[in-house]
Write a protein that holds these residues in place. Structure first.
Motif, PDB file in Angstrom:
ATOM      1  N   PHE A 129      32.920  40.954 -12.355  1.00 43.78           N
ATOM      2  CA  PHE A 129      32.533  42.351 -12.534  1.00 43.78           C
ATOM      3  C   PHE A 129      31.027  42.499 -12.720  1.00 43.78           C
ATOM      4  N   ILE A 130      30.369  41.491 -13.259  1.00 45.35           N
ATOM      5  CA  ILE A 130      28.907  41.514 -13.315  1.00 45.35           C
ATOM      6  C   ILE A 130      28.333  41.511 -11.903  1.00 45.35           C
ATOM      7  N   TYR A 131      28.873  40.628 -11.043  1.00 42.12           N
ATOM      8  CA  TYR A 131      28.448  40.611  -9.649  1.00 42.12           C
ATOM      9  C   TYR A 131      28.704  41.969  -8.993  1.00 42.12           C
ATOM     10  N   LEU A 132      29.860  42.535  -9.272  1.00 42.38           N
ATOM     11  CA  LEU A 132      30.271  43.800  -8.648  1.00 42.38           C
ATOM     12  C   LEU A 132      29.370  44.956  -9.076  1.00 42.38           C
ATOM     13  N   ILE A 133      29.164  45.079 -10.379  1.00 46.59           N
ATOM     14  CA  ILE A 133      28.420  46.224 -10.925  1.00 46.59           C
ATOM     15  C   ILE A 133      26.949  46.193 -10.527  1.00 46.59           C
ATOM     16  N   ILE A 134      26.373  44.990 -10.448  1.00 47.79           N
ATOM     17  CA  ILE A 134      24.945  44.879 -10.110  1.00 47.79           C
ATOM     18  C   ILE A 134      24.728  44.826  -8.604  1.00 47.79           C
ATOM     19  N   GLN A 135      25.456  43.946  -7.928  1.00 44.36           N
ATOM     20  CA  GLN A 135      25.151  43.662  -6.533  1.00 44.36           C
ATOM     21  C   GLN A 135      25.540  44.783  -5.576  1.00 44.36           C
ATOM     22  N   VAL A 136      26.713  45.364  -5.744  1.00 48.30           N
ATOM     23  CA  VAL A 136      27.183  46.366  -4.785  1.00 48.30           C
ATOM     24  C   VAL A 136      26.272  47.598  -4.741  1.00 48.30           C
ATOM     25  N   PRO A 137      25.922  48.228  -5.880  1.00 48.19           N
ATOM     26  CA  PRO A 137      25.000  49.373  -5.801  1.00 48.19           C
ATOM     27  C   PRO A 137      23.648  49.014  -5.209  1.00 48.19           C
ATOM     28  N   VAL A 138      23.090  47.855  -5.614  1.00 52.92           N
ATOM     29  CA  VAL A 138      21.786  47.431  -5.081  1.00 52.92           C
ATOM     30  C   VAL A 138      21.866  47.258  -3.570  1.00 52.92           C
ATOM     31  N   MET A 139      22.929  46.610  -3.104  1.00 52.06           N
ATOM     32  CA  MET A 139      23.070  46.351  -1.675  1.00 52.06           C
ATOM     33  C   MET A 139      23.257  47.652  -0.894  1.00 52.06           C
ATOM     34  N   ILE A 140      24.055  48.582  -1.402  1.00 57.68           N
ATOM     35  CA  ILE A 140      24.293  49.852  -0.718  1.00 57.68           C
ATOM     36  C   ILE A 140      22.993  50.649  -0.601  1.00 57.68           C
ATOM     37  N   VAL A 141      22.226  50.718  -1.688  1.00 55.99           N
ATOM     38  CA  VAL A 141      20.955  51.449  -1.681  1.00 55.99           C
ATOM     39  C   VAL A 141      19.970  50.797  -0.705  1.00 55.99           C
ATOM     40  N   LEU A 142      19.878  49.464  -0.747  1.00 56.04           N
ATOM     41  CA  LEU A 142      18.984  48.746   0.162  1.00 56.04           C
ATOM     42  C   LEU A 142      19.368  48.975   1.620  1.00 56.04           C
ATOM     43  N   ALA A 143      20.666  48.871   1.920  1.00 58.63           N
ATOM     44  CA  ALA A 143      21.150  49.049   3.288  1.00 58.63           C
ATOM     45  C   ALA A 143      20.836  50.452   3.794  1.00 58.63           C
ATOM     46  N   PHE A 145      18.438  52.516   2.628  1.00 56.29           N
ATOM     47  CA  PHE A 145      16.979  52.670   2.722  1.00 56.29           C
ATOM     48  C   PHE A 145      16.443  52.014   3.993  1.00 56.29           C
ATOM     49  N   ILE A 146      16.900  50.793   4.269  1.00 57.97           N
ATOM     50  CA  ILE A 146      16.429  50.069   5.458  1.00 57.97           C
ATOM     51  C   ILE A 146      16.874  50.787   6.732  1.00 57.97           C
ATOM     52  N   SER A 147      18.103  51.299   6.742  1.00 54.93           N
ATOM     53  CA  SER A 147      18.610  51.983   7.931  1.00 54.93           C
ATOM     54  C   SER A 147      17.805  53.242   8.231  1.00 54.93           C
TER      55      SER A 147
END
Length: 298
Positions: A78-92, A94-96
């Protein structure tokens, strides 16, 4: 009535032909997806070593609540989930948006370069990350030369930094994958909407939050759910980079399932129970995400 008979026969023959094409896929899906799922569910109600299993009812599910190792694996996941998923979605996202700019040169090159990590071997890139983030690896050497750190960071052997390393690795791999979905959605938005907004005096920021974000809502929901499922099933990166260590500090639920089945004394029944805990969590989180997004079909 007689004249209608040939038409009915043709339709029936067409329906039968259609079902003949579909039935192959149905049989394969049922054989390789639904049958194993049902067998795993039945297995979760059994216990024992190896193949010497006996029915124990809900004992395995009750055992989950007192299993300290499962709690640690659940917390890490859940630490991986809570931190990584929002960061990755925002980055994806922004880059797009950046790569969708018509004025940008070499767009094809940048799109390919950012997407490439998604098609690399899971094991290969995990091993490379392990060497990059080793105590004497390239990352530490670069940070030391830039005087950003005084002593090497123990990326792999420190409980906190081991989790950070895994988060960096999965973000690096999957950001480009999600970017493709946003990019394809952005290219389907009518440019006249943005032109009308510019005429009305809307800034780029207001256009993004007032036009782009609402129109990307279905894609945001899709990528959020698929990323959540992927993170809950996280296995390769943890096993190949940190091996779940130090101790169990970075172990994921999927790695714990593997350990129960093949590393510890084989307890396939309890391993199936832990695997079904992931299924339950996926269903709950997907339902919550549908409701949070205001999807009427959720």
């Amino acid at each position: 009535m007689k004249s209608a008979q040939p038409g009915i026969k043709i339709r029936n023959r067409a329906n039968l032909t259609g079902w003949l094409f579909v039935i192959v896929a149905v049989v394969l899906i049922a054989s390789f997806y639904f049958y194993p799922m049902i067998q795993a569910l039945l297995l979760s109600f059994k216990s024992g070593k190896g193949m010497n299993l006996h029915y124990v009812g809900f004992d395995n599910y009750i055992r989950l609540f007192s299993d300290q190792t499962f709690r640690v694996a659940l917390k890490n996941t859940f630490i991986y989930l809570i931190i990584q998923v929002p960061v990755m979605i925002v980055l994806a996202m922004f880059i797009s948006v950046l790569l969708n700019d018509s004025k940008l040169k070499l767009k094809g090159f940048f799109r390919t370069a950012i997407f490439l990590p998604a098609v690399t071997s899971l094991v290969a890139y995990s091993v490379i990350f392990k060497y990059l983030f080793a105590g004497d690896g390239l990352v530490n050497q670069l940070l030391l030369k830039l005087h950003l750190i005084g002593t090497p960071i123990q990326w792999i052997t420190d409980p906190f930094w081991a989790k950070i390393t895994v988060i960096i690795a999965i973000t690096w791999r999957w950001t480009g994958y999600n970017m493709i979905f946003y990019l394809s959605a952005l290219q389907n938005i009518d440019h006249s909407i943005y032109e009308a907004a510019k005429i009305d005096g809307a800034s780029s920021t207001r256009q993004f939050f007032g036009i782009t974000m609402p129109l990307l809502k279905p894609i945001i929901l899709f990528t959020s759910i698929t990323s959540t499922i992927g993170t809950l099933q996280l296995f390769d990166e943890v096993v190949n980079i940190t091996k779940g260590g130090p101790g169990n500090a970075s172990m994921s639920i999927s790695q714990y399932i593997y350990n129960l089945s093949f590393k510890y004394s084989a307890d396939f029944g309890y391993a199936a129970t832990v695997s079904y805990s992931i299924v339950i969590m996926i269903i709950i989180l997907a339902f919550v995400q549908f409701k949070a997004a205001g999807d009427k079909n959720g």
